[in-house]
Design an enzyme around this catalytic site. Structure first.
Site, PDB file in Angstrom:
ATOM      1  N   HIS A   1       0.979  -1.155   0.041  1.00  0.00           N
ATOM      2  CA  HIS A   1       0.157  -0.068  -0.024  1.00  0.00           C
ATOM      3  C   HIS A   1       0.860   1.257   0.070  1.00  0.00           C
ATOM      4  O   HIS A   1       0.261   2.197  -0.348  1.00  0.00           O
ATOM      5  CB  HIS A   1      -0.926  -0.048   1.353  1.00  0.00           C
TER       6      HIS A   1
ATOM      7  N   LYS B   1      -5.554  14.564   5.348  1.00  0.00           N
ATOM      8  CA  LYS B   1      -4.751  13.228   5.014  1.00  0.00           C
ATOM      9  C   LYS B   1      -3.860  13.153   6.244  1.00  0.00           C
ATOM     10  O   LYS B   1      -3.686  14.043   7.012  1.00  0.00           O
ATOM     11  CB  LYS B   1      -4.260  13.279   3.719  1.00  0.00           C
ATOM     12  N   ARG B   2      -3.411  12.041   6.436  1.00  0.00           N
ATOM     13  CA  ARG B   2      -2.213  11.849   7.378  1.00  0.00           C
ATOM     14  C   ARG B   2      -1.266  12.648   7.382  1.00  0.00           C
ATOM     15  O   ARG B   2      -0.494  13.044   6.129  1.00  0.00           O
ATOM     16  CB  ARG B   2      -1.690  10.172   7.368  1.00  0.00           C
TER      17      ARG B   2
ATOM     18  N   LYS C   1       3.767  13.858   2.051  1.00  0.00           N
ATOM     19  CA  LYS C   1       2.222  14.603   1.785  1.00  0.00           C
ATOM     20  C   LYS C   1       2.708  15.983   1.379  1.00  0.00           C
ATOM     21  O   LYS C   1       1.580  16.561   1.132  1.00  0.00           O
ATOM     22  CB  LYS C   1       1.325  14.172   2.749  1.00  0.00           C
TER      23      LYS C   1
ATOM     24  N   THR D   1      -6.901   7.862  -1.377  1.00  0.00           N
ATOM     25  CA  THR D   1      -8.361   7.436  -1.541  1.00  0.00           C
ATOM     26  C   THR D   1      -9.020   9.096  -1.376  1.00  0.00           C
ATOM     27  O   THR D   1     -10.133   9.149  -1.748  1.00  0.00           O
ATOM     28  CB  THR D   1      -8.984   6.510  -0.718  1.00  0.00           C
TER      29      THR D   1
ATOM     30  N   LYS E   1     -12.635  10.697  -3.173  1.00  0.00           N
ATOM     31  CA  LYS E   1     -13.803  11.273  -2.471  1.00  0.00           C
ATOM     32  C   LYS E   1     -14.075  12.667  -2.938  1.00  0.00           C
ATOM     33  O   LYS E   1     -15.079  13.095  -3.124  1.00  0.00           O
ATOM     34  CB  LYS E   1     -13.841  11.230  -1.112  1.00  0.00           C
TER      35      LYS E   1
END
Length: 799
Positions: A356, A544-545, A550, A652, A656
């Site tokens: 992942h 997000k995390r 990121k 993901t 969304k």
């Protein structure tokens, strides 16, 4: 869609549950009691529906799918199950008419289930939903965490972790199955002997922990299917009466407590040896208990393990459950008496492995001494797998010993679980096209060169019905009016929206839906004292995390620069913008916590200047979770997907946001590439290096040159040092200037230019709404239904 429970029946069942289950008269029923009673009614119905579904599965001999994951980020269950059963309207009417209660108020009584952290857990939850909708015989396995990940509190800008005590409101969904409790053994010694030509293993002096199963159920949408999620709670088998009777009460009780700590908290901090051991214990506890349940079910049905791999597919998600590989080998060798070759053939054809992320935390490596002490028999099995694999590679390739050493499980006193997962699975997949290519070209290139057919791609998907039909009622009504309702079961039919991309009335209506959703979100924030925002501003979202790759700090650096320009000229003509962040940082990840603190202190500093805050505002959503996301996604307009190309596996949240009509501002990373293909080049805003360019630039990259060469970068970073709202962020500034591992400064100018294009487009509502419509139309391919169909056909090989 048909109602699975008629209104009159639902009314009767609820009344019975209140009276007999909770001893409460109708007029005394509070929202909390009504929520628990209604949840109990639905749980009982789903349990019986699952029983019937399982009988049908067994009678037809269908292959069963088992999804093993350390986390399942389910969110709330009541709303999802009512919708999937087609009875939300009836439930609302019964509650209003009979109890003068509001169903929405009952939804607020349910806590988000504390069983997950981020994308991995949310994906697992989406897959449970789609497996049920598509009527695949599936069960998920995880741990019943008492406190989940943690409840995030922001205190003076600093993330503080508090226990997430979700069970008082969430346990109503759980069905305990103490009759199926199994034992898990740790430590001990291995005794080997031969008798009449048979090799025997005797395991002695081990520590025992009991795994007590609890079941949750997820209904499929308009289907016969129900997915079961089995969660295991750790329990000490008994108290040591010898210690207790001798007066050593504290030690006797402490032994029990240490056994049960296994299921206390998800992902305990592992920057010390105790944390590492607890994580390893958690992982073996899960796989041992799950496999015991799987093999028991199989043997009851077929009476033999010979066909185990033909009737069972086990999906390993990241390397956390990889211990199930040597555990199955142990069962087949030591308990069933199979030869090594037969046991290994069953094992490799049972397991498939999804990688992942390429981040190191998902490519676990264990200290060999710790592993051998805790799991001595599994260490023996891994050594044998390793020796046989290395011998096989030497026999069929001309790889050097150094290359082979890079592919083995055990090397330099470390045990590499990712290598084990690749070696002993029949399929290995990434979760987006680019990610799957990266693991072939880079992470697992040695394996790909000798076993290329093993590697596949299945791009992630989302529970589209949850994020559209359950969360965005205005957009659902528009889609229903334009497309009918068939798209709800086949989201690819959203493509039919494209023919309206030049219809002025449709675009105007889409814009009105978004405005209403923004107003609702603004009211939500105000009612909870989170903040006051202007619904007329552009809602720019990065949720997000929290992690350096990121690049939330790229976003923050741009906000600082924009703030400084407004300080210079408060009359500067810009599109009013509200930047919305939501993220938790791992408790031991100091720099990620500093990024959170920077964003929160920047928010406070901007709010001191009313002339600036009317154009520029920040909201940090404390304790971001699924139920909050369901309110945010419909209101979002810009989807920040700005990771360094080559680092994000898929994402993901991007899907969304796309489904709810937000425009992606992103790099060519993860699923952004496929989002670009799905919505069209003109309906997405791309910036920065691609993965190949980022990899090529890495060695020669000197961030200090960008700091010295770009006045805006220098000024923004210098402010971080001198102080934001009176707080210095020198460590974060030095990281950007001197190391910048994810090349924030190199992509900064391209990012800022892309933001300029974005705000210019935002000033043209018809053009912006057209882009939004095309994103919604293209989002159907990212439904989890589509991903599950591909797993079933290409990897699990089940009907």
């Amino acid at each position: 869609m048909r109602e699975e429970i008629k209104r009159s029946e639902l009314e009767s069942l609820l009344a019975q549950k209140l009276e007999k289950g909770y001893g409460v008269a109708r007029e005394d029923a509070t929202d909390e009691i009504l929520y628990k009673a209604l949840a109990s009614v639905i749980k009982d119905y789903l349990a019986e529906k699952r029983r019937k579904f399982s009988v049908d599965i067994s009678s037809h001999g269908r292959k069963r799918v088992y999804y093993i994951c350390m986390e399942f980020l389910l969110g709330r269950s009541l709303k999802n199950n009512l919708f999937n059963l087609g009875i939300e309207k009836s439930a609302r009417e019964v509650l209003k008419k009979t109890y003068d209660a509001n169903l929405d108020a009952l939804y607020e009584q349910e806590p988000d289930a504390g069983l997950g952290n981020g994308g991995l857990g949310r994906l697992a939850a989406c897959f449970m939903d789609s497996l049920a909708a598509l009527e695949y015989p599936a069960t998920g396995y995880s741990i019943l965490y008492e406190f989940g990940i943690f409840k995030q509190r922001i205190i003076d800008g600093w993330q503080t972790e508090l226990p997430d005590n979700w069970l008082p409101g969430g346990e109503v969904w759980l069905t305990p199955r103490p009759d199926q409790t199994s034992e898990v053994h740790f430590g001990g010694e291995i005794q080997e002997f031969w008798d009449y030509g048979y090799h025997y293993i005797n395991y002695v002096n081990y520590k025992t922990v009991e795994a007590v199963p609890y079941d949750m159920y997820v209904s499929g949408y308009d289907s016969k299917g129900v997915t079961k999620l089995r969660l295991f709670k750790a329990k000490s088998p008994s108290i040591d009466m010898g210690l207790f009777n001798s007066g050593d009460y504290a030690r006797a009780i402490n032994q029990n407590a240490m056994a049960e700590v296994i299921s206390k908290i998800l992902y305990p901090n592992d920057n010390h040896i105790e944390g590492k051991q607890l994580r390893l214990e958690q992982q073996y506890f899960l796989v041992c208990a799950a496999l015991n349940n799987i093999t028991t079910t199989h043997l009851k049905t077929y009476g033999t393990m010979d066909n185990f791999h033909e009737k069972v597919a086990i999906q390993l998600n990241d390397t956390h459950p990889a211990l199930m590989i040597p555990e199955l080998m142990r069962v087949l060798l030591d308990e069933c008496g199979y030869s090594w070759d037969k046991a290994y053939d069953i094992t490799i054809n049972t397991f498939s492995y999804t990688n992942h992320t390429v981040m190191s935390e998902a490519l676990e490596v264990w200290n060999e001494d710790l592993f051998r002490t805790l799991l001595p028999r599994h260490h023996q099995i891994l050594k044998e797998i390793d020796n046989r694999f290395a011998a096989e590679i030497r026999g069929v390739t001309d790889k050097s010993e150094a290359e082979i050493a890079g592919m083995t499980v055990i090397s330099k006193h470390q045990i590499r679980m990712a290598n084990l997962s690749v070696i002993a699975s029949h399929a290995v997949n990434g979760v987006s096209a680019i990610h799957s290519q990266i693991i072939k070209d880079d992470v697992f290139s040695g394996f790909y060169s000798v076993m290329p057919k093993k590697f596949k791609n299945v791009t992630n998907g989302i529970s589209s019905r949850r994020w559209l039909n359950q969360s965005n009622h205005g957009l659902t009504e528009l889609c229903n009016d334009l497309l009918g309702s068939d798209y709800v079961k086949n989201m690819t039919k959203l493509e039919g929206l494209r023919k309206y991309q030049n219809d002025a009335q449709v675009l105007e209506r889409l814009g009105a839906v978004k405005r209403e959703n923004k107003e609702n979100f603004a009211k939500y924030l105000k009612s909870r004292s989170i903040g006051i925002i202007d619904p007329a501003s552009m809602f720019d979202v990065q949720v997000k995390r929290m992690h350096e790759y990121k690049r939330q700090h790229l976003n923050a650096l741009n906000i600082i620069s924009l703030y400084q320009k407004l300080l210079d000229n408060p009359q500067l003509d810009i599109v009013p913008q509200t930047f919305i962040f939501g993220a938790k940082a791992a408790p031991g990840y100091y720099l990620a916590k500093q990024i959170i603190r920077l964003i929160c202190q920047l928010q406070k500093e901007i709010e001191k200047r009313p002339d600036i805050s009317e154009k520029l505002r920040i909201v940090y959503l404390e304790d971001y979770k699924v139920s909050l996301s369901e309110v945010l996604m419909p209101a979002s307009e810009v989807s920040e997907q700005i990771s360094l190309a080559g680092t994000e596996a898929s994402g993901t949240g991007n899907m969304k946001l796309m489904l709810n009509g937000a425009i992606t501002l992103g790099t060519l990373d993860g699923a952004n590439i496929e989002i670009k293909e799905a919505c069209g080049d003109e309906n997405i805003i791309i910036f920065g290096m691609n993965a190949q360019e980022a990899k090529a630039a890495k060695a020669a990259y000197r961030p200090i040159e960008y700091y010295n060469g770009n006045p805006d970068i220098k000024r923004a970073i210098d402010l971080m040092v001198s102080g934001v709202n009176g707080n210095s962020f020198e460590e974060l500034a030095n990281s950007l200037k001197n190391s910048d591992p994810y090349m924030v400064l190199k992509d900064f100018e391209s990012y800022r230019e892309a933001r300029g294009r974005m705000t210019r487009l935002y000033r043209e509502p018809a053009a912006w709404n057209r882009m939004s419509l095309n994103n919604i139309a293209g989002a159907g391919r990212f439904s989890a239904d589509e991903a599950i169909r591909k797993y079933a056909a290409d990897i699990w090989r089940c009907n």
